[in-house]
Design an enzyme around this catalytic site. Structure first.
Site, PDB file in Angstrom:
ATOM      1  N   TYR A  86     103.572 -73.596  31.122  1.00  0.00           N
ATOM      2  CA  TYR A  86     104.678 -73.900  30.203  1.00  0.00           C
ATOM      3  C   TYR A  86     104.869 -75.396  30.149  1.00  0.00           C
ATOM      4  O   TYR A  86     104.854 -76.064  31.194  1.00  0.00           O
ATOM      5  CB  TYR A  86     105.984 -73.247  30.679  1.00  0.00           C
ATOM      6  CG  TYR A  86     106.382 -72.098  29.793  1.00  0.00           C
ATOM      7  CD1 TYR A  86     106.581 -72.319  28.432  1.00  0.00           C
ATOM      8  CD2 TYR A  86     106.554 -70.817  30.292  1.00  0.00           C
ATOM      9  CE1 TYR A  86     106.926 -71.267  27.579  1.00  0.00           C
ATOM     10  CE2 TYR A  86     106.896 -69.769  29.457  1.00  0.00           C
ATOM     11  CZ  TYR A  86     107.080 -70.005  28.101  1.00  0.00           C
ATOM     12  OH  TYR A  86     107.412 -68.981  27.272  1.00  0.00           O
ATOM     13  N   GLU A 117     107.242 -77.145  27.604  1.00  0.00           N
ATOM     14  CA  GLU A 117     108.150 -77.501  26.494  1.00  0.00           C
ATOM     15  C   GLU A 117     108.508 -78.974  26.563  1.00  0.00           C
ATOM     16  O   GLU A 117     108.758 -79.522  27.642  1.00  0.00           O
ATOM     17  CB  GLU A 117     109.401 -76.629  26.538  1.00  0.00           C
ATOM     18  CG  GLU A 117     109.123 -75.264  25.930  1.00  0.00           C
ATOM     19  CD  GLU A 117     110.118 -74.206  26.346  1.00  0.00           C
ATOM     20  OE1 GLU A 117     110.582 -74.250  27.496  1.00  0.00           O
ATOM     21  OE2 GLU A 117     110.420 -73.338  25.522  1.00  0.00           O
ATOM     22  N   ASP A 153      98.891 -81.478   2.509  1.00  0.00           N
ATOM     23  CA  ASP A 153      98.350 -80.441   3.389  1.00  0.00           C
ATOM     24  C   ASP A 153      96.821 -80.468   3.250  1.00  0.00           C
ATOM     25  O   ASP A 153      96.279 -80.048   2.227  1.00  0.00           O
ATOM     26  CB  ASP A 153      98.924 -79.084   2.941  1.00  0.00           C
ATOM     27  CG  ASP A 153      98.460 -77.933   3.804  1.00  0.00           C
ATOM     28  OD1 ASP A 153      97.430 -78.079   4.498  1.00  0.00           O
ATOM     29  OD2 ASP A 153      99.111 -76.874   3.777  1.00  0.00           O
ATOM     30  N   THR A 162      95.408 -77.558   9.401  1.00  0.00           N
ATOM     31  CA  THR A 162      95.004 -76.623  10.441  1.00  0.00           C
ATOM     32  C   THR A 162      93.814 -77.274  11.138  1.00  0.00           C
ATOM     33  O   THR A 162      93.262 -78.255  10.642  1.00  0.00           O
ATOM     34  CB  THR A 162      94.565 -75.264   9.855  1.00  0.00           C
ATOM     35  OG1 THR A 162      93.595 -75.499   8.844  1.00  0.00           O
ATOM     36  CG2 THR A 162      95.732 -74.493   9.293  1.00  0.00           C
ATOM     37  N   ARG A 187      92.031 -72.246  16.403  1.00  0.00           N
ATOM     38  CA  ARG A 187      93.046 -71.858  15.435  1.00  0.00           C
ATOM     39  C   ARG A 187      94.354 -72.583  15.764  1.00  0.00           C
ATOM     40  O   ARG A 187      94.884 -72.418  16.861  1.00  0.00           O
ATOM     41  CB  ARG A 187      93.247 -70.347  15.609  1.00  0.00           C
ATOM     42  CG  ARG A 187      93.644 -69.556  14.439  1.00  0.00           C
ATOM     43  CD  ARG A 187      93.123 -68.145  14.571  1.00  0.00           C
ATOM     44  NE  ARG A 187      91.881 -68.102  13.829  1.00  0.00           N
ATOM     45  CZ  ARG A 187      91.800 -68.120  12.503  1.00  0.00           C
ATOM     46  NH1 ARG A 187      92.889 -68.141  11.759  1.00  0.00           N
ATOM     47  NH2 ARG A 187      90.642 -68.090  11.913  1.00  0.00           N
TER      48      ARG A 187
END
Ligand code: DSN
Length: 411
Positions: free
Chosen positions: A53, A55, A198, A224, A233
């Protein structure tokens, strides 16, 4: 290897991974948004980083024990800024859609006016489709393409002057021409709008200079990482430094919790790979292959929206042939070619049926295919559509091409 480990633990899942590997090896992948990553990228995705984790941002986390993921994320951000020449990058978006959502959260209030390319003309769901958060929460004014399949910049300007959007979006999921980012930037300046570009589809082309870059012109550039860029991905947001803090906050805590550090490591690896001279050659070949595939399809009697491809993608226009995108995409699958049905501009069919099939050259070029193979692929597609060869024979022709350009040989 990994599959053996999965086999021992869960043979049911392993069976389908194995079948998927065989499918990828033995079929011609023409889905314009798909590609084959390096084994290093895949290994990072399957690494122990999935356990962590983290964050927050590097060196400003809400959890302890982040010393290693801090370094990896910092490295990835640095590589992204170097590769694209941007002021700031955030590698945490889980996807392109979330990268776009974070820009909306930072730049707009609910109900603000946004201009984006219509989905049926080649835009993306998150550029204002009525069924997406963008179309649900914001006032969308869509622009499209003219009869030649080219963005009508004069119309974009007219719409912008009449509607005064707060954000203009350039970029597409199905557009086969070079996009003029300077023109978009001039229009955005005239109406005092933010410009978001984009580049999900053309990221590798932009990174290698094969397509002009929007970075000097846009407030925000989203992408992406798994399409032409050939990474895992996921998504990335690049922005000018004045937006850096706001964009980081919009990603976390705005729309996401813990970042996927295993995917961020894979993004960092892909960004390194994209700096190589081999990758530059790859991007050039993608474009050459696409232009040639389009011209060969036309020579074989298949219309292409706009009559050519200047990047990695094109759409077969099946209207004159009286066929639907759905039927032809299914037919291609039968003969060993994977593609997707797609609307053509002013499509008389529904989005589930369509009159087009979108194809692209990112994945076949990764396998090493060049013009000669594009000629054979165009011929297989045309022979399937015009029923000039049997399904069995066509399938075998696709298979032979795949055998000649093996994929993931030792897997
Ligand atoms: N679904 C992607 C594509 O295929 O282009 C866009 O997100």
């Amino acid at each position: 290897m990994e599959l053996d480990i999965i086999k021992k633990e869960d043979p049911e899942v392993a069976k389908y991974i194995e079948l998927e590997l065989e499918r990828q090896k033995n079929t011609i992948e023409l889905i314009a948004s798909e590609n084959f990553t390096s084994k290093a990228v895949m290994a990072a995705c399957g690494s122990v980083l999935t356990n962590k984790y983290a964050e927050g941002k590097p060196y400003k986390r809400f959890y302890n024990g982040c010393q290693n993921v801090d370094k990896i994320e910092e490295l990835g951000v640095r590589r992204c800024c170097e590769l694209f020449g941007c002021d700031h990058a955030n590698l945490q978006p889980h996807s392109g859609a979330q990268a776009n959502m974070a820009v909306f959260l930072y730049a707009l209030n609910i109900g603000d006016t946004v201009m984006g390319m219509d989905l049926s003309n080649g835009g993306h769901l998150t550029h204002g489709s009525p069924v997406n958060f963008s179309g649900i929460n914001y006032n969308i004014v869509s622009y499209g393409v003219n009869e030649e399949g080219v963005i009508d910049y004069d119309n974009v300007e007219k719409l912008a002057l009449a509607n005064k959007p707060k954000l203009i979006i350039a970029g597409a999921s199905n557009y086969s021409r070079i996009i003029d980012f300077e023109k978009f930037s001039n229009i955005a300046k005239k109406v005092n709008a933010y410009l978001m570009v984009d580049i999900a589809h053309i990221a590798a082309l932009v990174a290698t200079g094969v397509h002009p870059s929007p970075v000097p012109y846009a407030d925000f550039v989203t992408t992406t990482t798994h399409k032409t860029l050939r990474g895992p991905r996921g998504g990335i947001i690049m922005c000018k430094k004045e937006h850096a803090q706001g964009i980081d906050k919009a990603v976390f805590p705005g729309i996401q919790g813990g970042p996927l550090e295993h995917i961020i490591a894979a993004k960092a690896i892909a960004l390194k790979e994209a700096m190589s001279s081999e990758f530059k050659q790859y991007a050039k070949q993608v474009v050459e292959n696409s232009a040639y595939l389009a011209s060969e399809l036309i020579n074989n009697g298949v219309d292409i929206v706009g009559g050519k491809s200047e990047n990695h993608v094109m759409t077969l226009d099946l209207r004159k042939l009286g066929k639907t995108g759905k039927d032809v995409a299914n037919l291609l699958e039968e003969v060993g070619i994977t593609a997707n049905k797609n609307t053509v501009p002013n499509d008389p069919q529904s989005p589930f049926v369509t009159s087009g099939v979108r194809i692209g050259t990112a994945a076949t070029t990764t396998r090493g295919m060049k013009k000669e193979e594009m000629k054979e692929i165009a011929s297989i597609i045309a022979d399937a559509i015009f029923e000039k060869d049997s399904i069995e024979n066509l399938k075998n022709r696709s298979y032979q091409l795949c055998k000649k350009f093996p994929l993931y040989e030792d897997m």
